[in-house]
Structures are given as structure tokens and as C-alpha cells.
Design an enzyme around this catalytic site. Structure first.
Site, PDB file in Angstrom:
ATOM      1  N   LYS A  22       0.831  -1.215   0.000  1.00 44.89           N
ATOM      2  CA  LYS A  22       0.000   0.000   0.000  1.00 44.89           C
ATOM      3  C   LYS A  22       0.868   1.269   0.000  1.00 44.89           C
ATOM      4  CE  LYS A  22      -2.930   0.981   3.609  1.00 44.89           C
ATOM      5  NZ  LYS A  22      -2.909   2.360   4.153  1.00 44.89           N
ATOM      6  N   SER A  23       1.859   1.304   0.869  1.00 42.25           N
ATOM      7  CA  SER A  23       2.697   2.515   0.951  1.00 42.25           C
ATOM      8  C   SER A  23       3.409   2.765  -0.374  1.00 42.25           C
ATOM      9  CB  SER A  23       3.749   2.354   2.056  1.00 42.25           C
ATOM     10  OG  SER A  23       3.126   2.278   3.297  1.00 42.25           O
ATOM     11  N   ARG A 122      -8.459  12.550  12.462  1.00 40.27           N
ATOM     12  CA  ARG A 122      -7.049  12.200  12.674  1.00 40.27           C
ATOM     13  C   ARG A 122      -6.155  13.448  12.639  1.00 40.27           C
ATOM     14  NH1 ARG A 122      -5.626   7.096   9.276  1.00 40.27           N
ATOM     15  NH2 ARG A 122      -3.728   7.271  10.538  1.00 40.27           N
ATOM     16  N   SER A 166       7.230   9.381  12.078  1.00 40.33           N
ATOM     17  CA  SER A 166       6.189   9.062  11.104  1.00 40.33           C
ATOM     18  C   SER A 166       6.701   9.224   9.682  1.00 40.33           C
ATOM     19  CB  SER A 166       4.990   9.990  11.340  1.00 40.33           C
ATOM     20  OG  SER A 166       4.254  10.144  10.153  1.00 40.33           O
ATOM     21  N   GLN A 168       4.843   9.246   7.125  1.00 46.68           N
ATOM     22  CA  GLN A 168       3.920  10.117   6.388  1.00 46.68           C
ATOM     23  C   GLN A 168       4.381  11.564   6.487  1.00 46.68           C
ATOM     24  OE1 GLN A 168       0.036   9.219   7.962  1.00 46.68           O
ATOM     25  NE2 GLN A 168      -0.101   7.283   6.850  1.00 46.68           N
ATOM     26  N   ASP A 318       2.030  -0.906  12.012  1.00 48.79           N
ATOM     27  CA  ASP A 318       0.734  -1.413  11.535  1.00 48.79           C
ATOM     28  C   ASP A 318       0.484  -2.859  11.967  1.00 48.79           C
ATOM     29  OD1 ASP A 318       0.147   1.000  10.353  1.00 48.79           O
ATOM     30  OD2 ASP A 318       0.998   0.433   8.416  1.00 48.79           O
ATOM     31  N   LYS A 345      -4.576   5.934  14.903  1.00 48.89           N
ATOM     32  CA  LYS A 345      -4.663   5.257  13.607  1.00 48.89           C
ATOM     33  C   LYS A 345      -6.130   5.272  13.160  1.00 48.89           C
ATOM     34  CE  LYS A 345      -0.367   4.454  13.022  1.00 48.89           C
ATOM     35  NZ  LYS A 345       0.321   5.143  11.943  1.00 48.89           N
ATOM     36  N   ARG A 349      -6.414   1.983  18.170  1.00 47.14           N
ATOM     37  CA  ARG A 349      -6.126   0.537  18.106  1.00 47.14           C
ATOM     38  C   ARG A 349      -5.767  -0.057  19.455  1.00 47.14           C
ATOM     39  NH1 ARG A 349      -3.194   0.416  12.169  1.00 47.14           N
ATOM     40  NH2 ARG A 349      -5.165   0.467  11.028  1.00 47.14           N
ATOM     41  N   ARG A 393      -7.517  -3.083   9.858  1.00 49.38           N
ATOM     42  CA  ARG A 393      -6.565  -4.008  10.477  1.00 49.38           C
ATOM     43  C   ARG A 393      -7.151  -4.692  11.717  1.00 49.38           C
ATOM     44  NH1 ARG A 393      -2.409  -3.096   7.131  1.00 49.38           N
ATOM     45  NH2 ARG A 393      -1.839  -0.938   6.694  1.00 49.38           N
TER      46      ARG A 393
HETATM   47  C1  S3P Z   1       2.439   4.896   6.282  1.00 50.68           C
HETATM   48  C2  S3P Z   1       3.039   5.235   7.462  1.00 50.68           C
HETATM   49  C3  S3P Z   1       2.536   4.818   8.789  1.00 50.68           C
HETATM   50  C4  S3P Z   1       1.543   3.670   8.672  1.00 50.68           C
HETATM   51  C5  S3P Z   1       0.553   3.860   7.580  1.00 50.68           C
HETATM   52  C6  S3P Z   1       1.246   4.027   6.235  1.00 50.68           C
HETATM   53  C7  S3P Z   1       3.023   5.384   5.017  1.00 50.68           C
HETATM   54  O1  S3P Z   1       1.879   5.921   9.385  1.00 50.68           O
HETATM   55  O2  S3P Z   1       0.878   3.484   9.899  1.00 50.68           O
HETATM   56  O3  S3P Z   1      -0.318   2.741   7.504  1.00 50.68           O
HETATM   57  O4  S3P Z   1       2.665   4.864   3.932  1.00 50.68           O
HETATM   58  O5  S3P Z   1       3.856   6.292   5.080  1.00 50.68           O
HETATM   59  P1  S3P Z   1       2.683   7.022  10.249  1.00 50.68           P
HETATM   60  O6  S3P Z   1       3.537   7.790   9.316  1.00 50.68           O
HETATM   61  O7  S3P Z   1       1.612   7.869  10.859  1.00 50.68           O
HETATM   62  O8  S3P Z   1       3.454   6.252  11.272  1.00 50.68           O
END
Ligand code: S3P
Length: 436
Positions: A22-23, A122, A166, A168, A318, A345, A349, A393
Site C-alpha cells: 500500500k505505501s 485524525r 512518522s 507520512q 501497523d 490510527k 487501536r 486491520r
Molecule cells: C504509512 C506510514 C505509517 C503507517 C501507515 C502508512 C506510510 O503511518 O501506519 O499505515 O505509507 O507512510 P505514520 O507515518 O503515521 O506512522
């Protein structure tokens, strides 16, 4: 929509190919959209979250279409995106939101992004703050979606130490930096998933990564056009994690998961499972588009309880819901430290794991941000109802718990599984699961 997971009393067996990570899928769409030329993406994850990113980029004027078994993206460079006529709706997808806030902060036009109920709760301050510190103009009420992005072409590079670990946030800053003259530096006190850095390098960005003491220093020089490059997306380790645990806890099981991404910034859970005495082997290791890939072979194992240090949290963030299911079926107590981020999340969770495990008579305690799990075998005969809190999840983790329970497990809001893994039920049933 509800699903029911039935105890199976027989082993899981077979070889399966899992959908793309996914990422990496999100990043492949975003980065190819601003590169120069045509990119062919093979094994893109066809899930709702990834479709949110695709639709966003289409609204921003990028030509993206499916052809046979691959996706084609026509990028026209760093400054080629067009203003979206409508607001950009990102559904449930936190990754789309944080990455696109960075990307859109210095385009030639303003944008408005929104999300579903869950995404609108969020936290976005974590990405708004660094982008605004670079001269961005991100406006929102209480740092939540909807967010107005007032573009500023004159943003400045930044030296930013990640306060929250993070990927992200890191990726949002990196995407913003592509359109900024000068050197942006991000300091990670501990590793987070590095797919953005790997893909940017693969697309020819001016990016360098160094380790100084325990810090990971990423520096990137913007204003250099990216060159399109074809991408093959490996299977998602976070999806594999459900099958790994399913095979480990179901007697006699023996499965193989082909071509899974084993990037070490993602596979913290493997380290822990091996400590728990799991029988897991990795074969056919290779590198594809800069990402490590391998086949994961898993056999049923008698697991031991474990302690997981907070230091590992960013590289297995995750996987805590499904690791909790492994721990619930192990011998002895487990303790996971430093799970604050789990509270923000797709659901809280930490609370979801605790409240749902209790229904199986498993003793769970949350002390500060640490989770303690003390397994015990329940003999319940009445169906167990799981409230997934619209979290993919949590839904998948408790579907796996159902395989080895004393009674059937009914899971609410299972349609949210489609955000990351639309084939989950079909693939699990293919190797011997019974989810209806
Ligand atoms: C992700 C980073 C993670 C993860 C998310 C996907 C990404 O989040 O939990 O499912 O694709 O960069 P965080 O950056 O908030 O840790």
C-alpha cells in the site's frame, strides 16, 4: 456489512501471491505523476485508499489509466499539476492526506482536501507544522480536515528533526522539498519506512542519506526534474502479516507467500516472531526497484510470549493488532511498550485490541502506553461479536483469531477491509480459512 470467521480445526496450506504494498502504491502514483514521461506500474494495490490517491491526481490533471495488468501514469514534471475543479476527497486514507498536503503546498494553485468521518478526526498538525515552517500556508480548523492549502511558490528549505516518528510526515516534507530551491534536511532519530526515499532516488532525485550517531539524516535538493521509471510493486508485508500469524497459530499449517517486500524499515514484526520461536524462513531474496523482496515460508509453531521495546514501534506500527493475536495464542505473557501512536490510527487501536481480546477471556492491560497480554484458552460457545470500529486491520486481525477460536467470530463493518486488502477473505479461504 458483517463477516463471520469460523474455527477451522485443520491446517492452512498453499502458496499465495499477495497484492502490492500500500505505501509503495501511493508513492508510485504520486511520484510518477510529477516525473517527466510515462511510468508503467505493475502490481499496484487496487484498494480504496490507493484509489483515493489515483482520483486525487486525476483531478489534478494527470492522465492515469489501466492497461491489461498494469497502470500507466503520464507525468509532465514538477510544475505540471492543474488546479482541481472540485475539492479533493481522500476517504479513509491518512497516507494520501499527509503526502498530498506536502505535495500541494507549493503548486501554482490552491487546493481543498477533505476526508471521511474517521480521517477527519485524525491529527494533521504533525504535517501542517513543518510545512508551514517552510513558508507553507495550510489553513484548517483545529488542525483537522477539511484543510485549505494556499499554495506558496516561495517556500524555503528546512532542517527538521521529526518529533513524531512518522513516514507520512517525512514523506510530506520530502514531496514539498522537490519544488523548493536549496537543501531540505530531515533528521530521523530512529528509522521509519523509507519507501519515499528509495523511489525518489530511483526516479533520479538529488537525495542523500547518511547515518550520524543514531540519527538518519536525509538531505534533498529540490528543483530537479524526476525521470519516469517503470515500477514493479512487491507484495505488502503488512498484508502478509495476517497470513503469517494465521499459519503460525493454526496447527499443522505450512504456507508460502511469494514476492513480499522485506524492507527492514517494515519488518520489525519478523524479528519479534523469530524471538517468539516462530518457524519462518525467507527464500529467493532479491532487489526490485531498490526494494528488498523475498518469499516468506511459514510453518505452525508453538509461540512464546515476548517483550517488544518501544524502539521497534516505527518499523512495525501497523502490525500490533495482528501481533496481539499471535501473543494471545502464545505460551506466557507478552508486553508491548510505547504504543502512543496506535491511538491515532484508523481507530484507537490500543483500545480496540484490548476491548476485543477481552471477549475471548484474554487478560489485557494498558499501563501508560504499554499493552500487556496474558493468554488463556476460552471455551465460549456463544458467537463472539467484534466491533471493528471501521478499522481494516482490527477487522482482519480478529478474522484470523476466529480460525482458532472455540466459537464463530462475527465482525462488524468489515467493508473497511477494502481500504487496504480487498482480496483478504478470498485468499484466506483459498488456503483453508472459512470466512463468510
Ligand atoms: C504509512 C506510514 C505509517 C503507517 C501507515 C502508512 C506510510 O503511518 O501506519 O499505515 O505509507 O507512510 P505514520 O507515518 O503515521 O506512522
Amino acid at each position: 456489512m458483517k463477516i463471520t470467521s469460523y474455527p477451522i480445526n485443520k491446517p492452512l496450506k498453499g502458496t499465495i501471491i499477495l497484492p502490492g504494498d500500500k505505501s509503495i502504491s501511493h508513492r508510485s502514483i504520486i511520484i510518477s505523476s510529477i516525473a517527466m514521461g510515462k511510468t508503467k506500474i505493475v502490481n499496484l494495490l487496487e484498494s480504496e485508499d490507493v484509489h483515493r490517491t489515483i482520483n486525487a491526481l486525476k483531478k489534478l490533471g494527470v492522465k492515469i489509466y489501466k492497461k491489461n495488468n498494469h497502470t500507466v501514469v503520464y507525468g509532465k514534471g514538477l510544475n505540471s499539476l492543474k488546479k482541481s475543479k472540485q475539492k479533493i476527497f481522500l476517504g479513509n486514507s491518512g497516507t494520501s492526506a499527509r503526502l498530498l498536503i506536502g505535495l500541494l503546498s507549493n503548486q501554482n494553485f490552491n487546493s481543498l482536501i477533505t476526508g471521511d468521518q474517521s480521517l477527519s478526526k485524525r491529527p494533521m498538525k504533525r504535517i501542517i507544522d513543518p510545512i508551514n515552517a517552510m513558508g507553507g500556508n495550510i489553513v484548517s480548523k483545529k488542525n483537522l480536515l477539511p484543510i485549505a492549502i494556499k499554495a506558496n511558490k516561495k517556500m524555503k528549505p528546512i532542517k527538521y528533526r521529526l518529533k513524531i516518528l512518522s513516514a507520512q510526515i517525512k514523506s510530506g516534507i520530502l514531496l514539498a522539498s522537490l519544488n523548493i530551491k536549496g537543501n531540505t534536511i530531515i533528521i530521523e532519530p530512529s528509522l521509519t519506512r523509507d519507501h519515499t526515499e528509495i523511489m525518489l532516488k530511483y526516479f533520479g532525485a538529488n537525495i542523500k542519506i547518511r547515518k550520524i550517531n543514531k540519527n538518519n539524516i536525509i538531505s534533498i535538493r529540490g528543483k530537479k526534474e524526476l525521470k519516469s521509471s517503470n515500477i514493479i510493486i512487491p507484495g505488502d508485508f503488512s498484508s502478509a502479516a495476517f497470513f503469517i500469524v494465521a499459519a503460525l497459530i493454526t496447527k499443522g499449517s505450512n504456507i508460502t507467500l511469494k514476492n513480499i517486500n522485506i524492507n527492514p524499515t517494515r519488518t520489525g514484526m519478523l524479528k519479534i516472531l523469530l524471538k517468539m520461536k516462530a518457524n519462518i524462513k525467507i527464500k529467493n531474496r532479491k532487489i526490485i526497484n531498490g526494494e528488498k523482496v523475498g518469499d516468506i515460508k511459514v510453518k505452525y509453531s508453538i509461540l512464546k510470549g515476548c517483550k517488544v521495546s518501544s524502539k521497534l514501534a516505527p518499523i512495525m506500527i501497523d502490525e500490533y493488532p495482528i501481533l496481539s493475536i499471535a501473543a494471545s495464542n502464545a505460551l506466557g505473557q507478552s508486553k508491548f511498550f510505547g504504543l502512543k501512536e496506535l491511538k491515532v490510527k484508523e481507530s484507537n487501536r490500543l483500545a480496540s485490541i484490548k476491548n476485543n481480546l477481552k471477549k475471548f477471556n484474554i487478560l489485557t492491560k494498558v499501563e501508560n502506553d504499554n499493552l500487556i497480554i496474558i493468554p488463556s484458552k476460552s471455551k465460549k460457545k456463544k458467537p463472539i461479536l467484534i466491533d471493528s470500529k471501521k478499522d481494516h486491520r482490527i477487522a482482519m486481525s480478529f478474522a484470523i483469531m476466529g480460525l482458532v477460536s472455540s466459537t464463530k467470530v462475527i465482525i462488524s463493518d468489515s467493508k473497511y477491509i477494502n481500504t487496504s486488502f480487498p482480496n483478504f477473505i478470498k485468499l484466506l479461504n483459498k488456503i483453508g480459512g472459512k470466512i463468510i
